[in-house]
Scaffold this motif. Structure first.
Motif, short mmCIF file in Angstrom:
data_model
loop_
_atom_site.label_atom_id
_atom_site.label_comp_id
_atom_site.label_asym_id
_atom_site.label_seq_id
_atom_site.Cartn_x
_atom_site.Cartn_y
_atom_site.Cartn_z
N SER A 493 0.82 -1.26 -0.01
CA SER A 493 0.12 0.00 -0.14
C SER A 493 0.87 1.27 0.03
O SER A 493 1.85 1.19 0.77
CB SER A 493 -1.21 0.10 1.27
OG SER A 493 -0.19 -0.07 2.37
N PRO A 494 0.58 2.30 -0.74
CA PRO A 494 1.46 3.61 -0.78
C PRO A 494 1.37 4.18 0.54
O PRO A 494 0.44 3.99 1.29
CB PRO A 494 0.73 4.25 -2.00
CG PRO A 494 -0.70 3.68 -2.19
CD PRO A 494 -0.74 2.29 -1.80
N PRO A 495 2.17 5.13 0.60
CA PRO A 495 3.41 5.57 -0.05
C PRO A 495 4.23 4.30 -0.21
O PRO A 495 4.76 3.92 0.97
CB PRO A 495 3.94 6.80 0.34
CG PRO A 495 3.44 6.90 1.95
CD PRO A 495 2.33 6.05 1.94
N ILE A 496 5.18 4.38 -1.25
CA ILE A 496 6.33 3.43 -1.43
C ILE A 496 7.59 3.97 -1.13
O ILE A 496 8.41 3.54 -0.48
CB ILE A 496 6.31 2.61 -2.77
CG1 ILE A 496 4.72 1.91 -2.89
CG2 ILE A 496 7.24 1.58 -2.92
CD1 ILE A 496 4.45 1.03 -1.96
N LEU A 497 7.69 4.85 -1.89
CA LEU A 497 9.37 5.68 -1.94
C LEU A 497 9.03 7.25 -2.18
O LEU A 497 8.49 7.55 -3.24
CB LEU A 497 10.16 5.04 -2.74
CG LEU A 497 11.50 5.55 -2.87
CD1 LEU A 497 12.34 5.00 -1.40
CD2 LEU A 497 12.28 4.99 -4.01
N GLN A 498 9.47 7.93 -1.23
CA GLN A 498 9.37 9.53 -1.39
C GLN A 498 10.76 10.25 -0.96
O GLN A 498 11.48 9.84 0.06
CB GLN A 498 8.48 9.93 -0.64
CG GLN A 498 8.30 11.53 -0.84
CD GLN A 498 7.52 11.76 -2.29
OE1 GLN A 498 6.78 10.92 -2.85
NE2 GLN A 498 7.82 12.84 -2.99
N LEU A 499 11.42 11.11 -1.82
CA LEU A 499 12.26 11.91 -1.38
C LEU A 499 12.02 13.26 -1.40
O LEU A 499 11.43 13.83 -2.15
CB LEU A 499 13.71 11.88 -2.55
CG LEU A 499 14.24 10.43 -2.70
CD1 LEU A 499 15.35 10.48 -3.77
CD2 LEU A 499 14.66 9.73 -1.43
N ASP A 500 12.13 13.96 -0.15
CA ASP A 500 11.53 15.24 0.16
C ASP A 500 12.71 16.19 0.45
O ASP A 500 13.58 15.90 1.31
CB ASP A 500 10.72 15.35 1.27
CG ASP A 500 9.43 14.63 0.91
OD1 ASP A 500 8.96 14.47 -0.21
OD2 ASP A 500 9.03 13.86 1.76
N GLU A 501 13.10 17.20 -0.49
CA GLU A 501 14.08 18.17 -0.35
C GLU A 501 15.33 17.51 0.01
O GLU A 501 16.25 18.32 1.08
CB GLU A 501 13.69 19.28 0.62
CG GLU A 501 12.57 20.03 0.33
CD GLU A 501 12.88 21.01 -0.82
OE1 GLU A 501 13.96 21.30 -1.15
OE2 GLU A 501 11.69 21.22 -1.80
#
Length: 713
Positions: A493-501
């Motif tokens: 189930s999302p979120p899977i992968l996130q890059l923030d700033e």
């Protein structure tokens, strides 16, 4: 600097190095200092890898290599500089040696050797020690065999051999020196590698000014054929100059631009003579002969446009990625990959009658590949290139040479035309074969029916003779289709992968990436492109959590499991075990059938799975690395330049496998065909940032071509 081992020193200098890269570097230096003549050679072996690990300058990396060599050879630092001296394989007990002075005089002498006679081909002492070690290994192997242990035999190195039939007419012309033909004909030749026949009764014709792409499955002998031509094992007219781009340029103090200019020996000799005459005349020599010779030299230099050579060399270097500063940098300061680019630049500048290129796009980023494609379309002499890059083969060649079934077939046009023509040709051959089979069956039926009928005896005999005269057609042998299959994955189930700033710097004040805002899902098919050194591999390591951002944040699903493939993993495969044993070592406790099934998913089947890894081709080793990576059932694949050793058919199979895969994929590649097959989103690395661009690869190619066009203005 005081460290117990070279390994500890590496980890102290590169605290963020991952286990795979550490094992790779440790494996290279494990043989000890005797494997390297000096720190430059050590830098050539591991410098490019260390560039990927930390943000250190080239001078810092060279100092680290120098320190490493001192650690590996601590009592011989002075000898390192002088190139002399000898490292003992074990401690020497001088007292006991002195007690046996008479018996051990030669051994004592060997300790204090201060210089080395380079003219000697074999050091008797080293030979004696080597033979003793070999005997020990043989004794141990015999003991293992006697005890019933399974011993894997290391593969024997084999040599390629060739034989060729030449006409008496050509031989006489060669002897007289009257052969001035620019076309190259190599007729009725055989090539073997060990006991395996690669080509038999083959013919090869290369017309002057044509550009040939040599294609065929991995392991059939394409690279071997190029080497046979370049080292004259296959005879070609002696006046034809041949250049094979295979070895990287040797690093020294020569600037890159000058290294390219030196390829033009005619220009260099004229300039050298011009300098000599000018020096004599400046010192007061008034010999009129010198003045006349100098005038003639100026005419010759003008005729070959010697003044334009630096600009031409600079254009080639710039196209291959060397900026103005790099063109003035000494060749010894470049890594192996850049020295290969330099070797390619030298070949393009020197313009031999026959240029042989083996996978030239492997060392290049997309911008350099696009430049090379455009440059080679106007190549003035004969070109023979081996490549797995389908777009390159559709852009550059005027002809395709297909190596298969121990022979070479020639096709006019590029790769796309070759595929169409070959498919139609095989279809017609199969139709002809089937029609003949039907005709044979019909005639045979008549013969069988009236064989014992006296009235039809003459007709039967006529039919029998007709069958005997029919040519023997064979059914078309279809090449086995390459199939790769990645494992099924369970949804997350999302979120899977996130890059923030995200911001990343190896050292304070030296930021590699900043302001990175990107996300990925299990449906992602993301391709990362950009110039070499733009931070693509660093970004991959941040995505996988190998590197921690120095700013911003990385969020990943707790059940996200990465499968990572890079060229380093192929190079690190254990060579003296079979593919089955390799998987068994990485994932113990499973039935042998499961390991073989896993290898079969990547085309390693039958006896191939039981061969030593060392005996496999580069493409087959890549498939083994894929199989090992997928044995852990990852749900997100990160593939860093996966195509370097794969043939066109396997790259196509890889593209299809990625499209069918139910997990996420992030791909770094310079293969335009593969990118177009799988890419749904394109990330561009450059200028310290990463951005997603609309329009996909077409837009990126347009941007790159505009940059190249602007650079030429």
């Amino acid at each position: 600097m005081k460290m117990t081992t070279s390994g500890e020193y590496i980890k102290s200098e590169f605290p963020s190095i991952d286990d795979d890269l550490y094992q790779y570097v440790e494996g290279i230096i494990s043989g000890g200092a005797d494997d390297f003549e000096d720190s430059d050679e050590l830098y050539g072996a591991i410098g490019e890898v260390l560039h990927e690990v930390g943000d250190k300058t080239e001078d810092e990396l060279r100092q680290i290599c120098d320190n490493l060599l001192r650690l590996m050879k601590p009592d011989d630092s002075d000898a390192l500089k002088s190139g002399s001296g000898k490292v003992l394989n074990a401690p020497v007990h001088l007292a006991s040696m002195a007690a046996n002075l008479e018996n051990n005089m030669e051994e004592i002498k060997s300790i204090w050797v201060m210089t080395r006679d380079d003219s000697l081909k074999v050091d008797a002492k080293k030979l004696e020690k080597a033979e003793a070690k070999l005997q020990q290994k043989q004794d141990k192997r015999n003991q293992d065999l006697a005890s019933g242990r399974n011993v894997v035999q290391a593969p024997q190195l084999e040599a390629a051999t060739a034989s060729q039939v030449t006409s008496k007419k050509e031989a006489k012309m060669e002897d007289k020196g009257s052969n001035r033909a620019q076309d190259i004909r190599i007729e009725n030749f055989d090539v073997a590698y060990g006991n395996r026949v690669l080509l038999q009764g083959a013919d090869l014709t290369l017309a002057f000014g044509r550009r040939y792409g040599l294609v065929g499955r991995n392991g059939l002998g394409k690279t071997t054929l190029l080497r046979m031509i370049s080292n004259k094992q296959l005879r070609i007219p002696s006046h034809v100059s041949v250049l094979h781009v295979e070895q990287e340029v040797v690093g020294n103090d020569t600037p890159a631009l000058q290294s390219v200019l030196e390829c033009d020996t005619v220009r260099e000799n004229l300039l050298q003579r011009e300098r000599e005459i000018s020096a004599k005349m400046n010192s007061g020599n008034t010999d009129p002969e010198l003045s006349n010779e100098l005038s003639e030299l100026y005419v010759q230099l003008q005729n070959i446009e010697a003044d334009k050579a630096p600009a031409r060399a600079s254009i080639i270097l710039n196209g291959l990625g060397f900026n103005s500063e790099m063109q003035q940098r000494a060749t010894k300061h470049f890594s192996g990959g850049w020295r290969m680019r330099l070797a390619l630049a030298r070949a393009l500048f020197s313009k031999p009658d026959l240029l042989l290129l083996d996978e030239p796009t492997n060392m290049l980023d997309i911008k350099a590949i696009i430049w090379l494609e455009n440059y080679l379309q106007n190549w003035p002499t004969t070109l023979l290139v081996v490549s797995h890059d389908r777009h390159f083969l559709e852009t550059v060649p005027t002809d395709i040479l297909h190596l298969h079934s121990q022979r070479i077939e020639s096709y006019k046009g590029n790769y796309e035309n070759f595929e169409k023509t070959k498919t139609e040709k095989l279809r017609n051959q199969q139709r002809e074969f089937e029609a003949q089979q039907q005709h044979r069956a019909h005639v045979q039926e008549f013969i069988d029916k009236f064989r014992y009928n006296a009235n039809r005896a003459s007709s039967v005999q006529s039919k029998i003779k007709m069958l005997e005269k029919l040519p023997e057609l064979k059914a078309v042998e279809k090449e086995v289709e390459v199939v790769l299959k990645f494992p099924e994955t369970e949804g997350l189930s999302p979120p899977i992968l996130q890059l923030d700033e995200v911001v990343f710097a190896y050292n304070p004040g030296q930021t590699i990436l900043s302001g990175v805002n990107l996300g990925a899902t299990l449906e992602s098919r993301i391709c990362i492109v950009g110039d070499n050194g733009a931070g693509k591999t660093t970004l991959l390591k941040i995505i996988m959590g190998i590197l921690t951002p120095t700013g911003g944040s990385r969020h990943a699903h707790r059940n996200l499991k990465f499968g990572y493939f890079s060229q380093h993993h192929v190079d690190q495969l254990e060579m003296n075990v079979s593919s089955v044993e390799l998987l068994q070592s990485a994932y113990p406790g499973k039935p042998v059938e499961e390991y073989r099934r896993q290898l079969g998913s990547f085309g390693i089947t039958g006896d191939m799975a039981l061969q030593t890894v060392a005996s496999l081709s580069g493409g087959q080793k890549s498939r083994v690395a894929f199989a090992r990576m997928c044995m852990g059932n990852p749900n997100f694949l990160v593939l860093d330049e996966p195509t370097n050793h794969l043939d066109i058919e396997t790259i196509e199979a890889l593209g299809k496998a990625i499209r069918k895969y139910t997990g996420g994929v992030i791909l770094v590649s310079h293969d335009e065909r593969l990118i177009r097959m799988v890419c749904k989103e394109l990330w561009v690395c450059g200028g310290g940032s990463v951005r997603s661009i609309e329009g996909g690869f077409d837009e990126y190619r347009r941007i790159v071509e505009k940059e190249l066009s602007d650079a030429l203005k």
